[in-house]
Design an enzyme around this catalytic site. Structure first.
Site, PDB file in Angstrom:
ATOM      1  N   ARG A 217      -5.072   6.401  -5.449  1.00 58.86           N
ATOM      2  CA  ARG A 217      -3.904   5.902  -6.188  1.00 58.86           C
ATOM      3  C   ARG A 217      -4.336   5.430  -7.569  1.00 58.86           C
ATOM      4  O   ARG A 217      -5.173   4.533  -7.672  1.00 58.86           O
ATOM      5  CB  ARG A 217      -3.242   4.766  -5.416  1.00 58.86           C
ATOM      6  CG  ARG A 217      -2.795   5.262  -4.059  1.00 58.86           C
ATOM      7  CD  ARG A 217      -1.753   4.433  -3.410  1.00 58.86           C
ATOM      8  NE  ARG A 217      -1.424   5.063  -2.135  1.00 58.86           N
ATOM      9  CZ  ARG A 217      -0.618   4.554  -1.221  1.00 58.86           C
ATOM     10  NH1 ARG A 217      -0.042   3.390  -1.443  1.00 58.86           N
ATOM     11  NH2 ARG A 217      -0.368   5.197  -0.109  1.00 58.86           N
ATOM     12  N   GLU A 219      -3.264   3.460  -9.590  1.00 54.49           N
ATOM     13  CA  GLU A 219      -2.498   2.265  -9.949  1.00 54.49           C
ATOM     14  C   GLU A 219      -3.357   1.379 -10.833  1.00 54.49           C
ATOM     15  O   GLU A 219      -4.562   1.298 -10.647  1.00 54.49           O
ATOM     16  CB  GLU A 219      -2.112   1.510  -8.670  1.00 54.49           C
ATOM     17  CG  GLU A 219      -1.169   2.323  -7.786  1.00 54.49           C
ATOM     18  CD  GLU A 219      -1.137   1.831  -6.333  1.00 54.49           C
ATOM     19  OE1 GLU A 219      -2.121   1.203  -5.892  1.00 54.49           O
ATOM     20  OE2 GLU A 219      -0.131   2.103  -5.662  1.00 54.49           O
ATOM     21  N   ARG A 225      -6.420  -6.978  -3.308  1.00 58.08           N
ATOM     22  CA  ARG A 225      -5.926  -6.157  -2.191  1.00 58.08           C
ATOM     23  C   ARG A 225      -5.892  -4.673  -2.510  1.00 58.08           C
ATOM     24  O   ARG A 225      -5.625  -3.856  -1.634  1.00 58.08           O
ATOM     25  CB  ARG A 225      -4.493  -6.573  -1.822  1.00 58.08           C
ATOM     26  CG  ARG A 225      -4.346  -7.940  -1.263  1.00 58.08           C
ATOM     27  CD  ARG A 225      -2.876  -8.306  -1.075  1.00 58.08           C
ATOM     28  NE  ARG A 225      -2.186  -8.343  -2.369  1.00 58.08           N
ATOM     29  CZ  ARG A 225      -1.110  -7.638  -2.652  1.00 58.08           C
ATOM     30  NH1 ARG A 225      -0.578  -6.844  -1.770  1.00 58.08           N
ATOM     31  NH2 ARG A 225      -0.546  -7.729  -3.848  1.00 58.08           N
ATOM     32  N   HIS A 226      -6.078  -4.316  -3.768  1.00 63.25           N
ATOM     33  CA  HIS A 226      -5.898  -2.918  -4.164  1.00 63.25           C
ATOM     34  C   HIS A 226      -7.190  -2.247  -4.600  1.00 63.25           C
ATOM     35  O   HIS A 226      -7.940  -2.797  -5.399  1.00 63.25           O
ATOM     36  CB  HIS A 226      -4.890  -2.827  -5.310  1.00 63.25           C
ATOM     37  CG  HIS A 226      -3.487  -3.123  -4.884  1.00 63.25           C
ATOM     38  ND1 HIS A 226      -2.923  -4.356  -5.048  1.00 63.25           N
ATOM     39  CD2 HIS A 226      -2.555  -2.348  -4.274  1.00 63.25           C
ATOM     40  CE1 HIS A 226      -1.681  -4.328  -4.569  1.00 63.25           C
ATOM     41  NE2 HIS A 226      -1.437  -3.129  -4.093  1.00 63.25           N
ATOM     42  N   GLU A 358       0.489  -7.271   3.502  1.00 66.31           N
ATOM     43  CA  GLU A 358       0.921  -6.037   4.158  1.00 66.31           C
ATOM     44  C   GLU A 358      -0.301  -5.202   4.524  1.00 66.31           C
ATOM     45  O   GLU A 358      -1.189  -5.018   3.703  1.00 66.31           O
ATOM     46  CB  GLU A 358       1.798  -5.231   3.185  1.00 66.31           C
ATOM     47  CG  GLU A 358       2.123  -3.858   3.732  1.00 66.31           C
ATOM     48  CD  GLU A 358       2.628  -2.880   2.677  1.00 66.31           C
ATOM     49  OE1 GLU A 358       3.350  -3.299   1.753  1.00 66.31           O
ATOM     50  OE2 GLU A 358       2.274  -1.689   2.791  1.00 66.31           O
ATOM     51  N   SER A 361       2.627   0.402   6.445  1.00 67.08           N
ATOM     52  CA  SER A 361       4.040   0.747   6.323  1.00 67.08           C
ATOM     53  C   SER A 361       4.299   1.940   7.219  1.00 67.08           C
ATOM     54  O   SER A 361       3.458   2.840   7.311  1.00 67.08           O
ATOM     55  CB  SER A 361       4.395   1.129   4.888  1.00 67.08           C
ATOM     56  OG  SER A 361       4.454  -0.024   4.091  1.00 67.08           O
ATOM     57  N   ARG A 409      -7.937  -3.103   4.351  1.00 65.05           N
ATOM     58  CA  ARG A 409      -7.143  -4.329   4.561  1.00 65.05           C
ATOM     59  C   ARG A 409      -7.284  -4.817   5.999  1.00 65.05           C
ATOM     60  O   ARG A 409      -7.285  -6.010   6.257  1.00 65.05           O
ATOM     61  CB  ARG A 409      -5.679  -4.082   4.210  1.00 65.05           C
ATOM     62  CG  ARG A 409      -5.519  -3.874   2.714  1.00 65.05           C
ATOM     63  CD  ARG A 409      -4.197  -4.378   2.213  1.00 65.05           C
ATOM     64  NE  ARG A 409      -3.984  -3.889   0.862  1.00 65.05           N
ATOM     65  CZ  ARG A 409      -2.793  -3.644   0.341  1.00 65.05           C
ATOM     66  NH1 ARG A 409      -1.701  -3.851   1.064  1.00 65.05           N
ATOM     67  NH2 ARG A 409      -2.694  -3.218  -0.895  1.00 65.05           N
TER      68      ARG A 409
END
Ligand code: ATP
Ligand code: MG
Length: 435
Positions: A217, A219, A225-226, A358, A361, A409
């Site tokens: 990703r 991002e 967390r990323h 989280e 999902s 995570r």
């Protein structure tokens, strides 16, 4: 390498029964204490350390060779096991033969046993040394056991392991968070999720598939967390709904915790942790309930908005351990989340949470092709660019559900680490591409 190295035993296997016997131990020279006539050397291997006790009068040459080594050199030693109350573990090895397999240079990029705290960046730059430290290594042994626990649950429940392409032509969710790659004369991307492929596999009759693989990703986040590359644990199951998928997920996490407790007591000890097997089922809270809870605690969030950290923190105060948030607004979940038939603004989707974080999902997916095209349009995406995917829905596609669980995570939770970078060997983040 000497032939006798084949007889190597780990330090953890040495006990009184071996007293008086010759053994071969090998590893890294952690510490050398030379008192003149006698020297104590701590040799570290993957199970711990063993003390080598060398006497100068016994063998001058060997004494000199051992005591002049740089710390962290790799050696093999053949010697006599002897009980010694003063030695760590109550045993020592009196070296008879030494093979220096790889001398270490000095100074070291970072210390292995130094008590002083080391910055995360320093540790990640010298990761091969950092992972010699029991605490850092413990995270990855726990990770390995957790994944084994999850895999064994998949196997027990009839899932087929699959691997889908990581070089793809289109985005999963139409987002822009993709890394482009040059694929001969075409522009391609690194896949952000196996979503579209695992769903296409539901049209084949495999019924239950899982994949543990990388997701990329692009991002710009810089959070604890990323990562820009992480390991995604994905499932998809046919003839099932979101409840079925949630059941598999909670059993997988329970199995992961059990494995870690069984296989990694020493590592949990090194991290100062005790784990408890979570009981099932995990609590389920609806999104609407979460909004009410957050509002009741003075957090200003409206129905339909994503739950930001302050809201999930407010919810986490009311729960313990793992819990599901269900029935998310259809509009804020991806196009493939199935709306409730009788209340289409809510979807058959869920997130698995631990505290405010989280970790998964998932959802029952849209399997009706017309509805899927509609959902793509609703989310501002062009169905034309999803043609390869939509095709799989037009010739017999059973209802299905699935989820994506972040491996790092999960490991953060199991190991109590605050930073996801601690839970991946060589993190890829906004600033880090090497090592
Ligand atoms: P977040 O809202 O935390 O950014 P997301 O909702 O974008 O996550 P999903 O697309 O739902 O993430 O991915 C499923 C799971 O994969 C997440 O619950 C998480 O465990 C993991 N995951 C997603 N993005 C990342 C990332 N950048 N780094 C590490 N793990 C991630
Ligand atoms: Mg998510």
């Amino acid at each position: 390498m000497q032939d006798w190295l084949r007889e190597r035993v780990y330090s953890g296997r040495l006990d009184e029964r071996l007293a008086g016997k010759d053994v071969v131990v090998a590893g890294w020279v952690q510490e050398i204490r030379n008192l003149g006539g006698i020297a104590f050397i701590q040799l570290r291997d993957r199970e711990g350390t063993v003390q080598l006790t060398a006497l100068k009068r016994e063998n001058r040459e060997l004494f000199k060779a051992l005591t002049t080594l740089n710390r962290e050199s790799v050696v093999a030693v053949r010697g006599l096991v002897q009980p010694n109350k003063e030695a760590p573990g109550g045993l020592e090895v009196l070296p008879g033969e030494l093979d220096v397999l790889s001398p270490a240079a000095a100074p070291l990029p970072m210390g292995v046993v130094d008590k002083v705290g080391v910055e995360l960046d320093t540790r990640l730059n010298a990761r091969f040394i950092d992972l010699r430290r029991p605490g850092s290594a413990a995270v990855f042994r726990i990770r390995s056991s957790a994944l084994r626990g999850i895999r064994s649950q998949f196997e027990q429940e009839g899932f087929v392991e699959v691997h889908t392409p990581k070089i793809v032509a289109t985005a999963t969710e139409g987002g822009t968070a993709l890394f482009p790659v040059q694929y001969f004369e075409h522009r391609a991307f690194l896949n952000q999720s196996p979503q579209l492929f695992k769903q296409m596999l539901m049209a084949t009759g495999f019924d239950r598939v899982y994949e543990i693989g990388p997701a990329f990703r692009a991002e710009l986040h810089d959070t604890v967390r990323h990562l820009n590359e992480f390991t995604s644990i994905d499932i998809e199951m046919a003839f099932s709904d979101e409840e079925g998928a949630m059941g598999v997920l909670e059993r997988c996490l329970q199995s992961a915790v059990k494995r870690v407790i069984e296989e990694r007591p020493r590592e949990l000890g090194a991290l100062g942790l005790t784990l408890e097997v979570p009981s099932l089922p995990f609590p389920r809270l609806t999104y609407t309930k979460c909004i009410e809870l957050a509002n009741s605690k003075g957090i200003d969030v409206e129905w339909g908005a994503d739950l930001e950290m302050d809201a999930t923190k407010a919810v986490a105060e009311e729960t313990e351990g793992f819990y599901f948030i269900t029935r998310w607004p259809t509009a804020i979940k991806p196009f493939y989340a199935h709306p409730f038939e009788d209340k289409p603004r809510e979807s058959r989707s869920f997130d698995l949470m631990f505290g405010e974080k989280e970790i998964t999902s998932g959802a029952q997916r849209v399997h009706e092709p017309d509805l899927l095209v509609q959902r793509l349009r609703d989310q501002g995406l062009d169905p034309g660019s999803f043609d390869f995917y939509l095709q799989a829905f037009r010739f017999g596609m059973p209802p299905h559900a699935g989820w994506g669980l972040g491996a790092e995570r999960t490991v953060m939770i199991l190991t109590g680490r605050d930073n996801v970078r601690d839970c991946v060997l060589f993190p890829r983040d906004r600033r880090r591409l090497s090592p």
